[in-house]
Scaffold this motif. Structure first.
Motif, mmCIF file in Angstrom:
data_model
loop_
_atom_site.group_PDB
_atom_site.id
_atom_site.type_symbol
_atom_site.label_atom_id
_atom_site.label_comp_id
_atom_site.label_asym_id
_atom_site.label_seq_id
_atom_site.Cartn_x
_atom_site.Cartn_y
_atom_site.Cartn_z
ATOM 1 N N HIS A 117 -12.103 0.620 -7.095
ATOM 2 C CA HIS A 117 -12.461 1.817 -7.247
ATOM 3 C C HIS A 117 -10.705 2.479 -8.092
ATOM 4 O O HIS A 117 -9.293 2.876 -7.532
ATOM 5 N N LEU A 126 -1.491 9.220 -1.007
ATOM 6 C CA LEU A 126 -1.938 8.399 -1.727
ATOM 7 C C LEU A 126 -3.112 8.145 -2.342
ATOM 8 O O LEU A 126 -3.005 7.848 -3.833
ATOM 9 N N ALA A 153 -11.219 5.485 -0.973
ATOM 10 C CA ALA A 153 -10.753 4.365 -1.939
ATOM 11 C C ALA A 153 -9.781 3.653 -1.552
ATOM 12 O O ALA A 153 -8.841 2.601 -1.529
ATOM 13 N N HIS A 186 -2.582 -3.246 -2.020
ATOM 14 C CA HIS A 186 -3.177 -3.603 -0.508
ATOM 15 C C HIS A 186 -3.871 -2.259 -0.546
ATOM 16 O O HIS A 186 -5.566 -2.237 0.631
ATOM 17 N N LEU A 187 -3.415 -0.947 -0.588
ATOM 18 C CA LEU A 187 -3.941 0.362 -0.357
ATOM 19 C C LEU A 187 -5.413 0.593 -0.608
ATOM 20 O O LEU A 187 -5.918 1.092 0.103
ATOM 21 N N VAL A 188 -5.278 -0.354 -1.829
ATOM 22 C CA VAL A 188 -6.213 0.619 -2.846
ATOM 23 C C VAL A 188 -6.721 -0.664 -3.649
ATOM 24 O O VAL A 188 -6.085 -1.649 -4.157
ATOM 25 N N MET A 213 -4.377 -10.983 1.334
ATOM 26 C CA MET A 213 -2.746 -11.276 0.291
ATOM 27 C C MET A 213 -3.379 -11.568 -1.185
ATOM 28 O O MET A 213 -3.002 -13.080 -1.254
ATOM 29 N N CYS A 251 -0.711 -10.345 4.455
ATOM 30 C CA CYS A 251 0.443 -9.580 4.244
ATOM 31 C C CYS A 251 0.745 -8.980 4.962
ATOM 32 O O CYS A 251 1.962 -9.228 5.780
ATOM 33 N N ASP A 259 -7.820 2.287 1.400
ATOM 34 C CA ASP A 259 -8.386 0.973 2.681
ATOM 35 C C ASP A 259 -7.323 1.614 3.930
ATOM 36 O O ASP A 259 -6.333 1.501 4.174
ATOM 37 N N ASP A 273 4.824 -4.639 -2.789
ATOM 38 C CA ASP A 273 3.491 -5.149 -2.705
ATOM 39 C C ASP A 273 2.567 -5.005 -1.687
ATOM 40 O O ASP A 273 1.651 -4.470 -2.592
ATOM 41 N N HIS A 274 2.395 -4.994 -0.967
ATOM 42 C CA HIS A 274 1.383 -3.894 0.203
ATOM 43 C C HIS A 274 0.938 -2.643 -0.341
ATOM 44 O O HIS A 274 -0.755 -2.382 -0.761
ATOM 45 N N VAL A 275 1.892 -2.191 -0.684
ATOM 46 C CA VAL A 275 1.571 -0.243 -1.229
ATOM 47 C C VAL A 275 0.614 -0.598 -2.325
ATOM 48 O O VAL A 275 -0.221 0.433 -3.104
ATOM 49 N N VAL A 335 7.934 -7.157 0.549
ATOM 50 C CA VAL A 335 6.786 -6.940 0.570
ATOM 51 C C VAL A 335 6.272 -6.156 1.046
ATOM 52 O O VAL A 335 4.992 -5.682 0.596
ATOM 53 N N VAL A 336 6.404 -5.102 1.264
ATOM 54 C CA VAL A 336 5.874 -3.551 1.812
ATOM 55 C C VAL A 336 5.012 -3.108 0.172
ATOM 56 O O VAL A 336 3.999 -2.470 -0.432
ATOM 57 N N ALA A 356 2.707 7.218 -4.463
ATOM 58 C CA ALA A 356 3.289 5.378 -4.589
ATOM 59 C C ALA A 356 4.881 5.357 -4.307
ATOM 60 O O ALA A 356 5.079 4.815 -3.379
ATOM 61 N N ALA A 402 -5.278 -1.183 5.430
ATOM 62 C CA ALA A 402 -4.183 -1.809 5.211
ATOM 63 C C ALA A 402 -3.047 0.093 5.661
ATOM 64 O O ALA A 402 -1.351 -0.264 5.475
ATOM 65 N N LEU A 449 -4.867 5.061 -6.751
ATOM 66 C CA LEU A 449 -3.825 5.727 -6.249
ATOM 67 C C LEU A 449 -3.007 5.670 -7.254
ATOM 68 O O LEU A 449 -2.743 5.943 -7.952
#
Lengths: 92, 92, 92, 92
Positions: B71, A65, A74, B64-66, B1, C35, A76, B59-61, B56-57, B80, A79, B75
């Motif tokens: 940065h 990712l 980068a 929130h992952l980056v 969030m 989240c 998280d 949105d999270h990916v 929701v997932v 993704a 998360a 992503l």
């Protein structure tokens, strides 16, 4: 996919175990095993396949990712772990 | 969030629709509806819940992952999307 | 569907608990909960819905596949339990 | 399990196809195929396994829940089909 050898070996070990489980289903059907036996073997193989998928997804999330070389730090980590918890719960 | 209002509203609309579907199951049980009807209502509500989780997932990916502010561009959008395709397939 | 009151009450208690869980998701979204919290609430509600479905299916298998009044003892109890074990494993 | 030869052959054909799909995952891992390719292959194999399980469950419901020789006509065909619709929907 730039798996380290270690990860590739782990995935290969999993997929070979899964192949063995599918072959056991085949033998059970050939040997006219009871329906219950066959259903149990399939349920077990399905679990093994879910485990394999979870490991591939884990690898994908952790390694693909974000290109760690170009964007160090980068991703998280917290998360990512939340996501993987969910993936594992759903893949069961 | 840190959802934009738009996303929050979309999720709220989904969860309210889901609540309506759960209330329909309740009414069907109270009204002694047939088993088939009840099973269909539950299957539909389960689909709606899977759709809510997928959103929701997603949105999270995506968010929130980056931390995009710190940065930018880190992503890998293609990786993704591959992950989300899989999540959607499994959540169905 | 000719549930005894006992079974209907059990199913109603389950569906009302599920409604409460869906309302908790709604409140979490309205309150801008994180989240992770929302994903956990959805996962819990999904588990409750699976449990509800498993109970309805159980009732269906035990009470509707064979009309016990007309065909007493015709349902193979062991085969029915094997099926329900499987249903429960898959609905989890 | 008293499958007719026809059913046993159908199940064997399915399980052999599934074995081929698991072998394809193995080859992809050995050949350092991309993550996306591997995830697609696993998702396809999982679908094949779900189809196999659905067919075994179908056979179980139609042939083993009621001993047709001793209790002819005791299985409520409509209720059995409702159950199988649900099983198929969940096994997907």
């Amino acid at each position: 996919m730039s798996h380290t050898i270690h990860e590739k070996q782990k995935l290969l070990a999993r997929v070979r175990r899964l192949r063995g489980q599918v072959e056991a289903i085949e033998r059970a059907l050939e040997g006219e095993a009871g329906c219950e036996k066959v259903m149990h073997l399939i349920a077990a193989a399905r679990g093994a396949m879910a485990g394999l998928m979870a490991e591939v997804v884990e690898d994908h999330v952790r390694s693909h990712l974000v290109d760690e070389a170009r964007h160090p730090g980068a991703l998280d980590k917290e998360a990512a772990e939340q996501l993987l918890d969910l993936v594992r719960a759903y893949l069961k």
